[in-house]
Design a protein around this motif. Sequence first.
Motif, PDB file in Angstrom:
ATOM      1  N   SER A  26       0.857  -1.180   0.000  1.00 15.22           N
ATOM      2  CA  SER A  26       0.000   0.000   0.000  1.00 15.22           C
ATOM      3  C   SER A  26       0.899   1.237   0.000  1.00 15.22           C
ATOM      4  CB  SER A  26      -0.893   0.012   1.246  1.00 15.22           C
ATOM      5  OG  SER A  26      -0.089   0.181   2.400  1.00 15.22           O
ATOM      6  N   GLN A  27       0.309   2.390  -0.280  1.00 15.16           N
ATOM      7  CA  GLN A  27       1.101   3.631  -0.197  1.00 15.16           C
ATOM      8  C   GLN A  27       1.664   3.795   1.219  1.00 15.16           C
ATOM      9  OE1 GLN A  27      -1.413   6.863  -1.601  1.00 15.16           O
ATOM     10  NE2 GLN A  27      -0.797   6.515  -3.732  1.00 15.16           N
ATOM     11  N   GLU A  28       0.880   3.413   2.199  1.00 15.62           N
ATOM     12  CA  GLU A  28       1.313   3.553   3.584  1.00 15.62           C
ATOM     13  C   GLU A  28       2.495   2.627   3.887  1.00 15.62           C
ATOM     14  OE1 GLU A  28      -1.868   3.063   6.331  1.00 15.62           O
ATOM     15  OE2 GLU A  28      -0.716   3.884   8.023  1.00 15.62           O
ATOM     16  N   ALA A  31       5.554   3.972   2.230  1.00 16.02           N
ATOM     17  CA  ALA A  31       5.988   5.168   2.961  1.00 16.02           C
ATOM     18  C   ALA A  31       6.829   4.772   4.176  1.00 16.02           C
ATOM     19  CB  ALA A  31       4.768   5.984   3.395  1.00 16.02           C
ATOM     20  N   SER A  37       6.325  10.168   4.287  1.00 11.92           N
ATOM     21  CA  SER A  37       4.926  10.100   4.692  1.00 11.92           C
ATOM     22  C   SER A  37       4.072   9.496   3.580  1.00 11.92           C
ATOM     23  CB  SER A  37       4.403  11.498   5.020  1.00 11.92           C
ATOM     24  OG  SER A  37       4.344  12.271   3.842  1.00 11.92           O
ATOM     25  N   MET A  38       2.919   8.954   3.965  1.00 14.32           N
ATOM     26  CA  MET A  38       2.007   8.404   2.969  1.00 14.32           C
ATOM     27  C   MET A  38       1.529   9.509   2.036  1.00 14.32           C
ATOM     28  SD  MET A  38      -1.543   6.312   3.485  1.00 14.32           S
ATOM     29  CE  MET A  38      -2.710   7.619   3.221  1.00 14.32           C
ATOM     30  N   SER A  42       1.621   9.673  -2.095  1.00 13.98           N
ATOM     31  CA  SER A  42       0.447  10.054  -2.873  1.00 13.98           C
ATOM     32  C   SER A  42       0.773  11.215  -3.814  1.00 13.98           C
ATOM     33  CB  SER A  42      -0.689  10.434  -1.917  1.00 13.98           C
ATOM     34  OG  SER A  42      -1.770  10.990  -2.634  1.00 13.98           O
TER      35      SER A  42
END
Lengths: 86, 86
Positions: A26-28, A31, A37-38, A42
């Motif tokens: 996931s982006q998180e 990150a 940071s997420m 993004s």
Amino acid sequence: MTETDDILLEAFSKTLRRRRQAKKLSQEELADLAGVSMRYISLLESRRHQPSLATLRGLCLGLGITMVEFMAEVEVGLPDHKPETD
Amino acid sequence: MTETDDILLEAFSKTLRRRRQAKKLSQEELADLAGVSMRYISLLESRRHQPSLATLRGLCLGLGITMVEFMAEVEVGLPDHKPETD
């Protein structure tokens, strides 16, 4: 931002998203691995920010690939790309 | 700036200077080719600034090499460099 920069950012953002999804991150998660940071992931994937060298390095470490591998995929997406002749 | 970033910047700045000198370009000449200021080239070569993706691209165009070629030389200078296995 010139048109050339825009094409470059598009090639970068597409490579980033494709590589992240290939790793099923996931982006998180990316990150966390890349130390950013997420929100920043993004911004990068939506072409609203371009990475610094250190960020590029962090992303590649998070994705488990070299910067050479990453940039090879970015350069394929550029209009003046030519196969290596050396 | 972390220690890792510092090593990365050192590898980058050395590659930039070596490639510029190999092309027999002054900082001013490369600046003109890359579309940045001479001061900026100086900051990059002295590790006081790190490039954005667009700047890296401009420098490589000015040097007549691909980003892959450039980053391959940068990565050789990083402590965790391993030859490609893929």
